[in-house]
Each structure stands twice: as C-alpha cells, then as structure tokens.
Design a protein around this motif. Structure first.
Motif, PDB file in Angstrom:
ATOM      1  N   ILE A  10       0.868  -1.179   0.000  1.00 18.72           N
ATOM      2  CA  ILE A  10       0.000   0.000   0.000  1.00 18.72           C
ATOM      3  C   ILE A  10       0.903   1.227   0.000  1.00 18.72           C
ATOM      4  CG2 ILE A  10      -1.907   1.189   1.115  1.00 18.72           C
ATOM      5  CD1 ILE A  10      -2.336  -1.481   2.724  1.00 18.72           C
ATOM      6  N   ASP A  11       0.819   2.034  -1.058  1.00 20.37           N
ATOM      7  CA  ASP A  11       1.727   3.182  -1.134  1.00 20.37           C
ATOM      8  C   ASP A  11       1.180   4.370  -0.344  1.00 20.37           C
ATOM      9  OD1 ASP A  11       0.067   4.833  -2.787  1.00 20.37           O
ATOM     10  OD2 ASP A  11       0.887   3.933  -4.588  1.00 20.37           O
ATOM     11  N   GLU A  12       2.045   5.341  -0.152  1.00 17.92           N
ATOM     12  CA  GLU A  12       1.758   6.500   0.690  1.00 17.92           C
ATOM     13  C   GLU A  12       0.530   7.278   0.220  1.00 17.92           C
ATOM     14  OE1 GLU A  12       4.364  10.154   2.594  1.00 17.92           O
ATOM     15  OE2 GLU A  12       5.138   9.083   0.848  1.00 17.92           O
ATOM     16  N   GLU A  13       0.383   7.481  -1.068  1.00 20.50           N
ATOM     17  CA  GLU A  13      -0.750   8.243  -1.595  1.00 20.50           C
ATOM     18  C   GLU A  13      -2.086   7.554  -1.301  1.00 20.50           C
ATOM     19  OE1 GLU A  13      -2.437   9.501  -5.946  1.00 20.50           O
ATOM     20  OE2 GLU A  13      -0.265   9.618  -5.640  1.00 20.50           O
ATOM     21  N   ILE A  15      -2.656   5.460   1.178  1.00 20.60           N
ATOM     22  CA  ILE A  15      -2.871   5.562   2.628  1.00 20.60           C
ATOM     23  C   ILE A  15      -3.483   6.912   2.958  1.00 20.60           C
ATOM     24  CG2 ILE A  15      -1.738   5.689   4.887  1.00 20.60           C
ATOM     25  CD1 ILE A  15       0.313   3.625   3.791  1.00 20.60           C
ATOM     26  N   GLU A  16      -2.916   7.978   2.423  1.00 19.38           N
ATOM     27  CA  GLU A  16      -3.413   9.324   2.718  1.00 19.38           C
ATOM     28  C   GLU A  16      -4.873   9.498   2.319  1.00 19.38           C
ATOM     29  OE1 GLU A  16      -0.698  12.138   1.007  1.00 19.38           O
ATOM     30  OE2 GLU A  16       0.903  11.577   2.390  1.00 19.38           O
ATOM     31  N   LYS A  17      -5.244   8.996   1.169  1.00 16.54           N
ATOM     32  CA  LYS A  17      -6.643   9.103   0.722  1.00 16.54           C
ATOM     33  C   LYS A  17      -7.572   8.330   1.654  1.00 16.54           C
ATOM     34  CE  LYS A  17      -5.655   9.921  -4.134  1.00 16.54           C
ATOM     35  NZ  LYS A  17      -5.654   9.382  -5.490  1.00 16.54           N
ATOM     36  N   ARG A  18      -7.151   7.164   2.086  1.00 19.61           N
ATOM     37  CA  ARG A  18      -7.991   6.354   2.979  1.00 19.61           C
ATOM     38  C   ARG A  18      -8.125   7.018   4.351  1.00 19.61           C
ATOM     39  NH1 ARG A  18     -12.244   4.201   4.177  1.00 19.61           N
ATOM     40  NH2 ARG A  18     -12.196   2.425   5.577  1.00 19.61           N
ATOM     41  N   LEU A  19      -7.061   7.659   4.827  1.00 15.25           N
ATOM     42  CA  LEU A  19      -7.132   8.346   6.116  1.00 15.25           C
ATOM     43  C   LEU A  19      -8.142   9.485   6.081  1.00 15.25           C
ATOM     44  CD1 LEU A  19      -3.408   8.480   7.266  1.00 15.25           C
ATOM     45  CD2 LEU A  19      -5.172   6.821   7.886  1.00 15.25           C
ATOM     46  N   ASP A  20      -8.260  10.177   4.952  1.00 16.26           N
ATOM     47  CA  ASP A  20      -9.270  11.225   4.811  1.00 16.26           C
ATOM     48  C   ASP A  20     -10.667  10.659   5.033  1.00 16.26           C
ATOM     49  OD1 ASP A  20      -7.345  13.173   4.209  1.00 16.26           O
ATOM     50  OD2 ASP A  20      -7.613  12.960   2.034  1.00 16.26           O
ATOM     51  N   VAL A  21     -10.940   9.519   4.438  1.00 16.12           N
ATOM     52  CA  VAL A  21     -12.249   8.874   4.560  1.00 16.12           C
ATOM     53  C   VAL A  21     -12.479   8.411   5.995  1.00 16.12           C
ATOM     54  CG1 VAL A  21     -13.631   6.893   3.815  1.00 16.12           C
ATOM     55  CG2 VAL A  21     -12.308   8.204   2.132  1.00 16.12           C
ATOM     56  N   MET A  22     -11.478   7.773   6.593  1.00 17.92           N
ATOM     57  CA  MET A  22     -11.624   7.274   7.961  1.00 17.92           C
ATOM     58  C   MET A  22     -11.877   8.411   8.947  1.00 17.92           C
ATOM     59  SD  MET A  22      -8.670   4.350   8.007  1.00 17.92           S
ATOM     60  CE  MET A  22      -9.087   3.647   9.619  1.00 17.92           C
ATOM     61  N   ALA A  23     -11.165   9.520   8.791  1.00 19.66           N
ATOM     62  CA  ALA A  23     -11.351  10.664   9.681  1.00 19.66           C
ATOM     63  C   ALA A  23     -12.774  11.209   9.570  1.00 19.66           C
ATOM     64  CB  ALA A  23     -10.331  11.757   9.366  1.00 19.66           C
ATOM     65  N   ALA A  24     -13.302  11.290   8.358  1.00 24.77           N
ATOM     66  CA  ALA A  24     -14.681  11.763   8.165  1.00 24.77           C
ATOM     67  C   ALA A  24     -15.674  10.811   8.823  1.00 24.77           C
ATOM     68  CB  ALA A  24     -14.971  11.912   6.668  1.00 24.77           C
ATOM     69  N   GLU A  25     -15.437   9.510   8.740  1.00 25.43           N
ATOM     70  CA  GLU A  25     -16.316   8.524   9.381  1.00 25.43           C
ATOM     71  C   GLU A  25     -16.281   8.671  10.904  1.00 25.43           C
ATOM     72  OE1 GLU A  25     -14.734   4.858   7.843  1.00 25.43           O
ATOM     73  OE2 GLU A  25     -15.925   4.985   6.000  1.00 25.43           O
ATOM     74  N   ASN A 165       9.687   3.738   9.876  1.00 25.91           N
ATOM     75  CA  ASN A 165       9.651   5.043   9.228  1.00 25.91           C
ATOM     76  C   ASN A 165       9.471   4.984   7.712  1.00 25.91           C
ATOM     77  OD1 ASN A 165      12.293   3.894   9.356  1.00 25.91           O
ATOM     78  ND2 ASN A 165      13.157   5.838   8.667  1.00 25.91           N
ATOM     79  N   LEU A 166       9.267   3.823   7.148  1.00 27.99           N
ATOM     80  CA  LEU A 166       8.939   3.753   5.725  1.00 27.99           C
ATOM     81  C   LEU A 166       7.572   4.387   5.506  1.00 27.99           C
ATOM     82  CD1 LEU A 166      10.136   0.122   4.914  1.00 27.99           C
ATOM     83  CD2 LEU A 166      11.216   2.267   4.173  1.00 27.99           C
ATOM     84  N   PRO A 167       7.387   5.174   4.439  1.00 29.85           N
ATOM     85  CA  PRO A 167       6.125   5.887   4.236  1.00 29.85           C
ATOM     86  C   PRO A 167       5.032   5.033   3.589  1.00 29.85           C
ATOM     87  CG  PRO A 167       7.663   6.478   2.518  1.00 29.85           C
ATOM     88  CD  PRO A 167       8.411   5.567   3.463  1.00 29.85           C
ATOM     89  N   PHE A 168       5.239   3.756   3.468  1.00 24.74           N
ATOM     90  CA  PHE A 168       4.296   2.832   2.843  1.00 24.74           C
ATOM     91  C   PHE A 168       4.255   1.548   3.661  1.00 24.74           C
ATOM     92  CE2 PHE A 168       8.474   2.426   0.829  1.00 24.74           C
ATOM     93  CZ  PHE A 168       8.770   1.109   1.123  1.00 24.74           C
ATOM     94  N   VAL A 169       3.324   0.677   3.315  1.00 26.41           N
ATOM     95  CA  VAL A 169       3.267  -0.664   3.913  1.00 26.41           C
ATOM     96  C   VAL A 169       3.833  -1.628   2.881  1.00 26.41           C
ATOM     97  CG1 VAL A 169       1.770  -2.504   4.781  1.00 26.41           C
ATOM     98  CG2 VAL A 169       1.249  -0.110   5.325  1.00 26.41           C
TER      99      VAL A 169
END
Length: 182
Positions: A10-13, A15-25, A165-169
C-alpha cells in the motif's frame, strides 16, 4: 531499508486518501465533545498522527504500551500491558487505535480492559486487518485496509524495531527476515 522490501503493498498516496475517509467517518460517528483517543504503542504511532490531524475536533490523547509480537513475525499469544498506570476512561467515549488486527488478542484484551475500567463506549480503529481466522472474536469498527496473511512493515509497523519510518506498507524479503532485519 528499501532493498529489504519485496514489494510495496500500500503506497503513501493510497494511505493518505484512505485516512481522509476514515477521519470523516470518525467525525460523523462520535458524539460531539472531547474524544479520548488511546494509541497502542509503538506500531500505531505513525498511523495515529496522520489520522488524527484529519479529525476536526478536540481530542485527548493517551498512549498504552502493549506487546504481543516480542520481536518475531507472529503474535506470541500473550498480551503484555507494559505501562504502570492506565488512562482514566470512566464514562468516556474511547477510540482505540492500533496498527494491525491479526490474531485479535491485543485489540480484544485492551478493549476489554477499557470496558472493565468503565469506558462508556469503546470503538476500535486499525490501519490494517489481516484476512485470517482470529484467536479472539473481534472486529475493528474502522479499518483502513484488509490485507492477506503476510508479515508487513512500514508506516509504523516494524520488524526487530526497524522499518517503522517507511512511508508505505510493504512486505519484507525472506532474506531480510532471516537476517533479523539487520
């Protein structure tokens, strides 16, 4: 470090998009007012920091140091509470953040302890949930990504204290695992 990664799962971009959705939920689902967030250390720290900056409300943060992997690639089956004190949760709505839902033992043990300590409600949130049978009957209320049953590092998750500290999984190479991440 990147040479030890077999593939980026899962790349950084993404992850960031999914975090936006999770925060709104989370913002939608929790009652207004101060929310108590408990972060399980150390793995959920990166996830928590990025997620919580997206939640537009007052938050109270606590951290719990628990361990179940003990340096290996699989859960040991024993959840240890490593802190001497426990956050005051009586009557509070708690959002419990963890990096990964694997066997379910850690999330189950901590959520049960929060309920025993008097939390009014406990909601769980994980970055990753492995597709595998759980040792404990537990599901996360909020899940970033469902992944296969493989050992992953990055974005807070480690192997032998490395790769957080890697920016991805990503998935470690067999060679890196055999070398102990060194």
């Amino acid at each position: 470090m990147r040479g030890d990664i077999e593939r980026i799962l899962i790349d950084e971009e993404i992850i960031e998009k999914r975090l936006d959705v999770m925060a709104a939920e989370i913002e939608r689902d929790f009652p207004q007012g101060n929310l108590l967030v408990i972060i399980l250390l150390k793995g959920a720290l990166v996830f928590a920091a990025d997620l919580l900056r997206r939640v537009p409300r007052q938050l109270e943060l606590e951290c719990l140091n628990v361990s179940s992997y003990h340096g290996g690639t699989e859960s040991s089956g024993v959840v240890n509470f490593l802190d001497r004190s426990f956050p005051e949760v009586r009557g509070r709505h708690v959002l419990l953040l963890d990096d990964i839902l694997d066997t379910g033992r850690t999330l189950h043990a901590v959520a049960e302890r929060l309920r025993t300590e008097g939390a009014e409600a406990v909601h769980t949130c994980v970055l990753l949930a492995k597709e595998r049978p759980r040792e404990e009957e537990v599901n996360a209320d909020y899940t970033g990504f469902v992944i296969g049953d493989e050992f992953v590092v990055g974005y807070g998750l480690d192997y032998q204290g490395r790769y957080r500290n890697l920016p991805f999984v990503g998935v470690l190479t067999l060679d890196a695992i055999e070398r102990g991440g060194a």
